[in-house]
Scaffold this active site. Sequence first.
Site, short mmCIF file in Angstrom:
data_model
loop_
_atom_site.label_atom_id
_atom_site.label_comp_id
_atom_site.label_asym_id
_atom_site.label_seq_id
_atom_site.Cartn_x
_atom_site.Cartn_y
_atom_site.Cartn_z
N LYS A 52 0.85 -1.20 0.00
CA LYS A 52 0.00 0.00 0.00
C LYS A 52 0.89 1.25 0.00
O LYS A 52 1.92 1.28 0.70
CB LYS A 52 -0.89 -0.04 1.25
CG LYS A 52 -1.91 1.09 1.36
CD LYS A 52 -2.81 0.87 2.56
CE LYS A 52 -3.88 1.92 2.73
NZ LYS A 52 -4.78 1.63 3.86
N SER A 127 -9.69 1.43 3.15
CA SER A 127 -8.88 2.21 2.25
C SER A 127 -7.83 1.41 1.48
O SER A 127 -7.27 1.91 0.51
CB SER A 127 -8.18 3.32 3.04
OG SER A 127 -7.32 2.76 4.00
N SER A 151 -9.66 -1.12 7.23
CA SER A 151 -9.16 -0.93 5.86
C SER A 151 -8.47 -2.13 5.24
O SER A 151 -8.17 -2.11 4.05
CB SER A 151 -8.21 0.25 5.82
OG SER A 151 -8.97 1.42 5.75
N1 GLN Z 1 -12.84 3.50 6.71
C1 GLN Z 1 -12.24 3.84 7.96
C2 GLN Z 1 -11.89 5.31 7.99
O1 GLN Z 1 -12.17 5.95 7.05
C3 GLN Z 1 -11.06 2.99 8.19
C4 GLN Z 1 -9.84 3.48 7.54
C5 GLN Z 1 -8.66 2.59 7.81
O2 GLN Z 1 -8.78 1.52 8.41
N2 GLN Z 1 -7.51 3.07 7.38
O3 GLN Z 1 -11.35 5.79 8.93
#
Ligand code: GLN
Length: 453
Positions: A52, A127, A151
């Site tokens: 990532k 994400s 994410s």
């Molecule tokens: N969707 C969650 C957020 O927007 C989780 C993001 C993540 O785990 N990086 O914070």
Amino acid sequence: MNPSNSLEQKLLIEKENISNSKTNSVIRSRFEKIDLNKKRNGILENKTFLIKDNIAIKGEPLTCSSNILKSYKSPFNATVIEKIQKEGGIITGQTNCDEFAMGSSSEFSIYGSVKNPFNSDLVAGGSSGGSAAAIAENLADISLGSDTGGSVRQPSAFCGIYGLKPTYGRISRYGLVAHASSFDTIGIMSKDLTDVYKTFSVISGIDKKDATSCNIPLNDKFSFKASKLPKSIGVVNKNILKDVNPEIKDRYYLLIDFLKSKKVEIIEIDLPFFEYCIPAYYVLTMAEASSNLSRFDGVRYGNRSDSNDLSELYVKTRSKGFSDEVKRRIMTGTYVLSSGYYDAYFSKALKVRRLIRNGYSDIFKNCENLLIPTTPDLPFKLENNLKDPLKMYLSDLFTVPINLAGIPSINVPVGYSSNNLPIGLQIVSNSFKEETLFSLAHILNEEEIFEKA
Ligand code: GLN
């Protein structure tokens, strides 16, 4: 075939697959930097990895899909990268994600949205959507993502692969760009459970460069062959499942029936303070993010806007550098930390977090594992949730409680919906009991309860 030829073959296929991919999952590959003649002995010998774009790889761009870091290159390796390479793993490229890992759909990216490999009108999740889609499309053996609130697990569910979120502190965060430091973890995605375990065993452990990393050894007696079902497992009641997609619910009940048939004791539980998890999570993570992202000011890092006035330089740089979702979080985070509101929001959310953590530790006094959905629904349409942040935040309903508690969880693929979209469920355990996740996931895979891709 001689091993270096077979490696060359594998890399050629993956390179070709990456250039033919239609999901926008891989944003950069680095095949030209791979030395085919190098000896790669180790647990991850010749395994390919996609990373990532918020994890540092020496000499490579590290943009977090953000305009503000568009031209930034990392001068050092994250600890996980050093460890993977030492055990023979090969880093083949970097994956698309939501800007600074803030999002649930991988649409907030300067590189454009990631598309679901099963249906290109749908999101891949986020994400770490690029890392998940790439694995589903066979672009590498393994990928790394980050999981602050889901994410790794949510995109793994949307793309039909395994996705591990370790216990907080189990894997060094050195070299992971901070989103919300007391929640952030590096997670592992693959189609192959053994590859997830091998990577986990390599990258976990204490690291003097991350003061929150823990020195709790893995169970060296662990083996997939010796996997045992837990004696008891916690499952959630109908009330908690009421808004969950019926096809996800069907899979959930199918799995519970299987466990019952194997004499596993099923204990019905309530998820602790369930309705407070999303608000507490967003108050706390936005507060932490507002502080973490203050370093991106155009002076120390990233793109700088022109100005003769220092304040104006900061304002212009940050206004241009961050997109709307990141700005929304910085502003909300600054607000909940400001004097007069700190007690009403931030400090209250910390107390709620403590209650949630205690609630989970109580649950694990009675059962070894928990089984919960990963997502309330199947992958949603691209652009569907973009105008409605609350709707987007609610897609993390079943993943954020796990990060609030700091405990580990794995998304397990459990087959497909009637319109051929992947479904995932989470197995959860108490802190530092990841081996129990692997055991149960392995048994479910061996039993072939669910159809495979
Ligand atoms: N969707 C969650 C957020 O927007 C989780 C993001 C993540 O785990 N990086 O914070």
